[in-house]
Enzyme design. Structure first.
Site, PDB file in Angstrom:
ATOM      1  CG  HIS A 138      51.224   1.829  45.954  1.00 30.48           C
ATOM      2  ND1 HIS A 138      50.848   1.415  44.665  1.00 30.48           N
ATOM      3  CD2 HIS A 138      50.047   1.264  46.657  1.00 30.48           C
ATOM      4  CE1 HIS A 138      49.411   0.833  44.492  1.00 30.48           C
ATOM      5  NE2 HIS A 138      49.051   0.675  45.686  1.00 30.48           N
ATOM      6  CG  HIS A 139      54.219  -2.566  41.249  1.00 28.08           C
ATOM      7  ND1 HIS A 139      54.634  -1.996  40.077  1.00 28.08           N
ATOM      8  CD2 HIS A 139      54.423  -3.924  41.133  1.00 28.08           C
ATOM      9  CE1 HIS A 139      55.486  -2.834  39.487  1.00 28.08           C
ATOM     10  NE2 HIS A 139      55.222  -4.023  40.264  1.00 28.08           N
ATOM     11  CB  ALA A 140      50.738   3.192  41.590  1.00 21.65           C
TER      12      ALA A 140
END
Length: 458
Positions: A138-140
């Site tokens: 996930h980009h987070a």
């Protein structure tokens, strides 16, 4: 007690998490590591155990408050590498294209929010004897640059390293520091950012009381800079790319790094300039092949805003928008124009406005954040990112990594292209919305032709 030391989710990361409600805006990255052969599964599991021990985010999940307060990263006490790693046989004709097609089908598949936001799939039984590791993040958790810190703990410099030595990517001047050598920060990124902002606000208030006219003029200059950087209206989105869907298609290209360097040097440009110029030439040729008029298109490029004291996880980037000069037919002229545009965007004072506004914007409801992302995506035809990898061979669980492809998330934009340089080869991974780009293979072919022309400009 572990949860008392949990990290607050930083504002920009929180914004990325809010896009999860719609697959079209779900921010998930996919890495495809092409291996010389299938690694031993037990040894591969050990590699992920090592990496997850060194990288806190790989063992943390996001916990959101019931009412007021900030979401936090907390350690998953039930973490098990086996729950994130699986092994399957190659699909279809067992080719790399078949594996990437399978990977694109699950590009936006949601993660279980009760577990850390990543998974890995080892694909074996390929027709050429190789294997592929598909790693989704996930980009987070990290942006493209910070993802390499994770790779540094997963990969080795030798097939059988003595004492389990972990590679450090800065050995070849990449500026990245291996996360294994980092101490986990007890003060969260968000708290640190708040302290910096409070200090900045206090300085501004004091300065304004001393010289109100000067401060107001500087503020106006900053606003104009931010508008130039993120609200560029000098190019309109292409009518050919107006449709959107939740589907994704992956495509790949390979280019010699030495040729990219030579073209950049011969034209007083950078490799990133050459990369963007080739992409824009591909878009030009694609429009021509579809019988559509060629025009400049809005393209977004990330700008790394990390400082020496920035955390090695999370996101520290901005995404400047500029009018990509597709209308220029001559590759050299297009390269010069791209170089000037990128240099001007990087020098803009307002380039950091997303970081400054994130603490305010992330307080908005998820549905409003999704609408904002979709409004942004309607203004941009392409996003492009350049990740510098090691120029020496690396190994995964004793098996050589032959190629590394990266496929960025597609937040409602027609095309995302990511360049990764590794061991003398530049790979470009395309994430394409087939509703916007109705002939994805043609776009990749047009881009290959564009680079073929560009690499002769030496």
């Amino acid at each position: 007690m572990k949860h008392l030391l949990a990290d607050v989710v930083a504002p920009l990361d929180a914004l990325l998490l809010k896009g999860d409600g719609d697959p079209a805006t779900r921010a998930i990255m996919t890495f495809a590591l092409v291996l010389s052969g299938p690694p031993d599964i037990d040894r591969l599991t050990g590699s992920f155990e090592r990496a997850s021990s060194a990288v806190p985010r790989m063992r943390q999940r996001v916990v959101s408050p019931w009412s007021h307060g900030r979401a936090r990263w907390v350690t998953d006490d039930a973490f098990d590498v086996g729950g994130h790693l699986r092994r399957i046989g190659a699909p279809g004709d067992a080719s790399l294209d078949a594996v990437l097609s399978m990977a694109s089908d699950s590009a936006t598949a949601p993660f279980d929010p009760a577990r850390p936001l990543w998974d890995a799939t080892l694909v074996t039984g390929m027709n050429d004897g190789r294997a592929v590791l598909l790693l989704r993040l996930h980009h987070a958790i990290a942006d493209g640059v910070r993802a390499l810190h994770m790779m540094a703990n997963l990969l080795d410099l030798e097939a059988d390293p003595v004492g389990g030595a972990v590679m450090t990517l800065e050995q070849r001047g990449s500026r990245l520091q291996a996360m294994r050598d980092q101490l986990r920060k007890k003060t969260s990124e968000a708290v640190t950012a708040q302290q910096r902002r409070a200090h900045s606000v206090a300085e501004v208030m004091i300065d304004m009381s001393r010289r109100p006219v000067g401060v107001a003029a500087e503020a106006a200059t900053y606003v104009r800079s931010a508008l130039r950087t993120y609200a560029d209206v000098s190019s309109a989105p292409s009518s050919l790319l107006s449709e959107r869907s939740r589907a994704r298609v992956f495509g790949v290209l390979e280019l010699p790094l030495a040729d990219m360097r030579e073209v950049a040097k011969a034209n007083s440009a950078t490799i990133n300039d050459v990369f963007l110029t080739g992409l824009l030439g591909g878009m030009r040729k694609y429009h021509e092949s579809r019988g559509k008029p060629v025009q400049d298109i809005p393209i977004a490029i990330p700008i790394d805003l990390a400082r020496d004291d920035s955390p090695t996880s999370g996101n520290h980037f901005s995404a400047a928008v500029m009018a990509g000069p597709c209308a220029l037919e001559d590759p050299r002229a297009r390269l010069r124009a791209v170089h000037q545009l990128v240099a001007s965007r990087r020098a803009e004072p307002g380039v950091d406005v997303p970081i400054r506004l994130a603490p305010l914007v992330h307080q908005t409801p998820s549905w409003l954040a999704e609408r904002a992302l979709k409004a942004y995506s309607r203004r941009v035809d392409m996003q492009a990112s350049n990740v510098v990898g090691p120029d020496f061979p690396v190994y995964l669980a004793g098996t050589k990594v032959e190629r590394c492809f990266a496929f960025g998330p597609l937040p409602g934009v027609p095309v995302m292209a990511v360049l990764v340089s590794y061991e003398g080869t530049c790979t470009i991974g395309f994430t394409i919305d087939p509703a916007a780009v109705t002939h994805p293979d043609a776009l990749v072919a047009c881009t290959a032709e564009s680079f073929s022309e560009l690499l002769r400009c030496r």
